[in-house]
Design a protein around this motif. Structure first.
Motif, PDB file in Angstrom:
ATOM      1  N   GLN A 185       0.581  -1.639  -0.241  1.00 50.80           N
ATOM      2  CA  GLN A 185       0.127  -0.020  -0.383  1.00 50.80           C
ATOM      3  C   GLN A 185       1.066   0.915  -0.429  1.00 50.80           C
ATOM      4  OE1 GLN A 185      -1.906  -0.587   3.788  1.00 50.80           O
ATOM      5  NE2 GLN A 185      -3.017  -2.548   2.366  1.00 50.80           N
ATOM      6  N   LYS A 186       2.754   1.224   0.170  1.00 48.80           N
ATOM      7  CA  LYS A 186       3.605   2.091  -0.171  1.00 48.80           C
ATOM      8  C   LYS A 186       2.413   2.826   1.416  1.00 48.80           C
ATOM      9  CE  LYS A 186       3.234   2.762  -4.672  1.00 48.80           C
ATOM     10  NZ  LYS A 186       3.849   2.885  -6.035  1.00 48.80           N
ATOM     11  N   ASP A 187       2.344   2.533   2.690  1.00 47.70           N
ATOM     12  CA  ASP A 187       2.062   3.517   3.826  1.00 47.70           C
ATOM     13  C   ASP A 187       2.836   3.226   4.322  1.00 47.70           C
ATOM     14  OD1 ASP A 187       0.346   4.224   5.898  1.00 47.70           O
ATOM     15  OD2 ASP A 187      -0.787   2.297   6.135  1.00 47.70           O
ATOM     16  N   ILE A 188       3.566   4.423   4.480  1.00 42.70           N
ATOM     17  CA  ILE A 188       4.676   4.495   5.515  1.00 42.70           C
ATOM     18  C   ILE A 188       4.284   5.631   6.337  1.00 42.70           C
ATOM     19  CG2 ILE A 188       6.121   7.155   5.849  1.00 42.70           C
ATOM     20  CD1 ILE A 188       7.601   5.514   3.568  1.00 42.70           C
ATOM     21  N   ASP A 189       3.287   5.720   6.919  1.00 39.88           N
ATOM     22  CA  ASP A 189       2.714   6.596   8.285  1.00 39.88           C
ATOM     23  C   ASP A 189       2.489   4.525   9.146  1.00 39.88           C
ATOM     24  OD1 ASP A 189       1.763   8.792   7.860  1.00 39.88           O
ATOM     25  OD2 ASP A 189       0.270   8.398   7.192  1.00 39.88           O
ATOM     26  N   PHE A 190       2.331   3.808   8.246  1.00 40.53           N
ATOM     27  CA  PHE A 190       2.263   2.691   9.178  1.00 40.53           C
ATOM     28  C   PHE A 190       3.506   1.824   9.814  1.00 40.53           C
ATOM     29  CE2 PHE A 190       3.183  -2.345   9.587  1.00 40.53           C
ATOM     30  CZ  PHE A 190       1.893  -2.569  10.645  1.00 40.53           C
ATOM     31  N   MET A 191       4.722   2.550   8.662  1.00 44.77           N
ATOM     32  CA  MET A 191       6.205   1.666   8.824  1.00 44.77           C
ATOM     33  C   MET A 191       6.406   2.697   9.653  1.00 44.77           C
ATOM     34  SD  MET A 191       7.235  -0.735   6.845  1.00 44.77           S
ATOM     35  CE  MET A 191       6.195  -1.239   4.734  1.00 44.77           C
ATOM     36  N   ASP A 192       5.812   3.935  10.515  1.00 46.58           N
ATOM     37  CA  ASP A 192       6.406   4.572  10.832  1.00 46.58           C
ATOM     38  C   ASP A 192       6.439   4.060  12.457  1.00 46.58           C
ATOM     39  OD1 ASP A 192       8.065   7.232  12.051  1.00 46.58           O
ATOM     40  OD2 ASP A 192       6.205   8.456  12.331  1.00 46.58           O
ATOM     41  N   ALA A 193       4.827   3.548  12.294  1.00 49.19           N
ATOM     42  CA  ALA A 193       4.031   3.428  13.910  1.00 49.19           C
ATOM     43  C   ALA A 193       4.617   2.188  14.534  1.00 49.19           C
ATOM     44  CB  ALA A 193       2.438   2.968  13.366  1.00 49.19           C
ATOM     45  N   VAL A 194       5.249   1.743  13.536  1.00 47.52           N
ATOM     46  CA  VAL A 194       5.149  -0.242  13.684  1.00 47.52           C
ATOM     47  C   VAL A 194       6.613  -0.550  14.003  1.00 47.52           C
ATOM     48  CG1 VAL A 194       6.199  -1.246  11.739  1.00 47.52           C
ATOM     49  CG2 VAL A 194       5.123  -2.475  13.408  1.00 47.52           C
ATOM     50  N   PHE A 195       7.767   0.699  13.969  1.00 47.12           N
ATOM     51  CA  PHE A 195       9.516   0.231  14.132  1.00 47.12           C
ATOM     52  C   PHE A 195       9.631   1.099  15.089  1.00 47.12           C
ATOM     53  CE2 PHE A 195       9.957  -0.799   9.402  1.00 47.12           C
ATOM     54  CZ  PHE A 195      11.128  -1.698  10.202  1.00 47.12           C
ATOM     55  N   SER A 196      10.367   0.707  16.256  1.00 44.50           N
ATOM     56  CA  SER A 196      10.382   1.533  17.645  1.00 44.50           C
ATOM     57  C   SER A 196      11.289   2.590  17.097  1.00 44.50           C
ATOM     58  CB  SER A 196      10.649   0.640  18.303  1.00 44.50           C
ATOM     59  OG  SER A 196      12.601  -0.599  17.857  1.00 44.50           O
ATOM     60  N   GLU A 197      11.594   3.721  17.622  1.00 42.40           N
ATOM     61  CA  GLU A 197      12.008   4.647  17.510  1.00 42.40           C
ATOM     62  C   GLU A 197      13.585   4.405  17.251  1.00 42.40           C
ATOM     63  OE1 GLU A 197      11.271   7.573  16.221  1.00 42.40           O
ATOM     64  OE2 GLU A 197       9.323   6.764  16.706  1.00 42.40           O
ATOM     65  N   ASP A 198      13.814   3.114  18.116  1.00 44.48           N
ATOM     66  CA  ASP A 198      15.739   2.627  17.863  1.00 44.48           C
ATOM     67  C   ASP A 198      15.622   1.409  17.027  1.00 44.48           C
ATOM     68  OD1 ASP A 198      14.280   1.711  20.049  1.00 44.48           O
ATOM     69  OD2 ASP A 198      15.699   2.053  21.259  1.00 44.48           O
ATOM     70  N   ALA A 199      14.919   1.190  16.170  1.00 46.11           N
ATOM     71  CA  ALA A 199      14.630  -0.018  15.625  1.00 46.11           C
ATOM     72  C   ALA A 199      16.584  -0.094  15.115  1.00 46.11           C
ATOM     73  CB  ALA A 199      14.280   0.141  15.040  1.00 46.11           C
ATOM     74  N   LEU A 200      16.800  -1.456  14.712  1.00 47.45           N
ATOM     75  CA  LEU A 200      17.972  -1.119  14.285  1.00 47.45           C
ATOM     76  C   LEU A 200      18.175  -2.274  13.296  1.00 47.45           C
ATOM     77  CD1 LEU A 200      21.271  -1.496  14.005  1.00 47.45           C
ATOM     78  CD2 LEU A 200      21.051  -4.605  15.507  1.00 47.45           C
ATOM     79  N   ILE A 201      17.878  -1.709  11.975  1.00 48.21           N
ATOM     80  CA  ILE A 201      18.243  -2.061  10.551  1.00 48.21           C
ATOM     81  C   ILE A 201      19.171  -2.436   9.689  1.00 48.21           C
ATOM     82  CG2 ILE A 201      16.524  -1.291   8.614  1.00 48.21           C
ATOM     83  CD1 ILE A 201      14.681   0.672  10.272  1.00 48.21           C
ATOM     84  N   ILE A 202      19.138  -3.374   8.886  1.00 49.68           N
ATOM     85  CA  ILE A 202      20.633  -3.915   8.664  1.00 49.68           C
ATOM     86  C   ILE A 202      19.853  -4.466   7.659  1.00 49.68           C
ATOM     87  CG2 ILE A 202      22.452  -5.922   8.803  1.00 49.68           C
ATOM     88  CD1 ILE A 202      22.364  -5.610  11.531  1.00 49.68           C
ATOM     89  N   THR A 203      20.926  -4.300   6.091  1.00 46.79           N
ATOM     90  CA  THR A 203      20.718  -4.364   4.708  1.00 46.79           C
ATOM     91  C   THR A 203      21.992  -5.995   4.276  1.00 46.79           C
ATOM     92  OG1 THR A 203      19.249  -2.811   4.944  1.00 46.79           O
ATOM     93  CG2 THR A 203      20.138  -4.086   2.646  1.00 46.79           C
ATOM     94  N   GLY A 204      22.160  -6.458   3.983  1.00 48.96           N
ATOM     95  CA  GLY A 204      23.481  -6.804   2.892  1.00 48.96           C
ATOM     96  C   GLY A 204      23.343  -7.376   1.808  1.00 48.96           C
TER      97      GLY A 204
END
Length: 322
Positions: A185-204
């Protein structure tokens, strides 16, 4: 006389077209309240008929006469902007599930097959998918999601029975499906809500090097990892959404593991199939879900690794301090 015949013919064609869009929905099992069951069946029948009608007419879904909240209708509208769909059958029969955990007063129906009807020929991915519809305790539609296949869902539910955490696993799958749909849905608002503020995001990513004569060849790929903050990830994701006419994400091969010391944390490993207008890939996605607030769980860790990643290098709960 010709005019009367023409009007009659057009009326017949319109009636036949309308009939082809009508859906009769029935709950076979899982709900004993006859009044609530009838109400939910009526709402789903109307919604699926409205979706089929909109797909046939090339227009938008008309929600009039359907008891659906703003969040659920908005979810369908956002999906509709990227891809259209319609039911495979005009008669749909499925069971009803009571959602557990913090959603003990809500219900869900699943396994409603739909055929994707892309807006153009750039669409990639499976065109036959399944949707679920959630209801509140009064039978009002409150959510609409593309879902996991029935075999995966039942396997994870069986594990939940064995480990005595069935309700939590139902919650996890529910939120994983919402997470998947937020991409579609390209729903940035949901993504903003579901990730914690200090979320760790790693991409390989796999580094391709041309070995010289002095280097020893290795069967293990060289993988380079990039770490992002939540803000960096969302900014990049927003640009990806803007560049692509549609996004179609699918999850499979899902594994759910409860943290040994803290039962409010779960690791979810799955294979993510990403298809969009300009890019496609497959990778291993790992999520750490925090259920300390069961009504609003958050993702503390998100990692993505290439499919070539050796099994002993795939991220798990053991790789993170919780």
């Amino acid at each position: 006389m010709k005019k009367i015949f023409f009007i009659a013919a057009m009326s017949f064609i319109f009636t036949m077209a309308s009939a082809q869009n009508n859906v009769d929905f029935e709950i076979a099992d899982g709900l004993s309240n006859a009044t609530l069951k009838t109400r939910m069946e009526l709402q789903v029948s109307r919604l699926l008929t409205a979706i089929n009608t909109a797909e046939s007419n090339g227009g938008n879904v008309n929600f009039s006469g359907i008891d659906i909240d703003d969040m659920a209708s908005h979810s369908i509208v956002m999906l509709w902007e990227n891809v259209r769909f319609r039911t495979l059958d005009d008669e749909v029969v499925t069971n009803c599930l009571r959602l557990g955990g913090g959603q003990s007063d809500s219900w869900q129906v699943r396994n409603i097959e739909v055929e994707m009807k892309p807006l153009d020929d750039t669409y990639k991915g499976n065109k036959i998918q399944e949707v679920s519809i959630d209801f509140d305790k009064n039978g009002r539609i409150v959510d609409f999601n593309f879902t996991l296949g029935i075999n995966q869902y039942m396997r994870i539910m069986k594990e939940g029975v064995e480990l005595d955490d069935l309700d939590r696993r139902m919650q996890i799958l529910h939120y994983v499906e919402q997470f998947r749909n937020a991409y579609n849905q390209k729903d940035i608002d949901f993504m903003d809500a579901v990730f914690s503020e200090d979320a760790l995001i790693i991409t390989g990513k796999v580094i391709r090097r041309v070995p010289n004569e002095l280097q020893i060849r290795s069967n293990r790929p060289e993988i380079q990892y990039t770490k992002q903050s939540k803000q960096q990830y969302l900014a990049n994701l927003k640009r990806v959404f803007a560049r692509n006419g549609y996004v179609n994400v699918k999850f499979d091969e899902i594994k759910v593991l409860r943290h040994g010391a803290n039962p409010n944390f779960y690791g979810v490993t799955l294979v993510q199939h990403w298809n969009s207008s300009n890019y496609s890939d497959e990778g291993i996605l790992f999520l750490v879900w925090n259920f300390e607030n069961p009504d609003a769980p958050q993702i503390n860790v998100r990692t993505w690794q290439p499919m070539e990643t050796p099994d002993d290098e795939v991220f798990t709960l053991d790789n993170f301090k919780i």
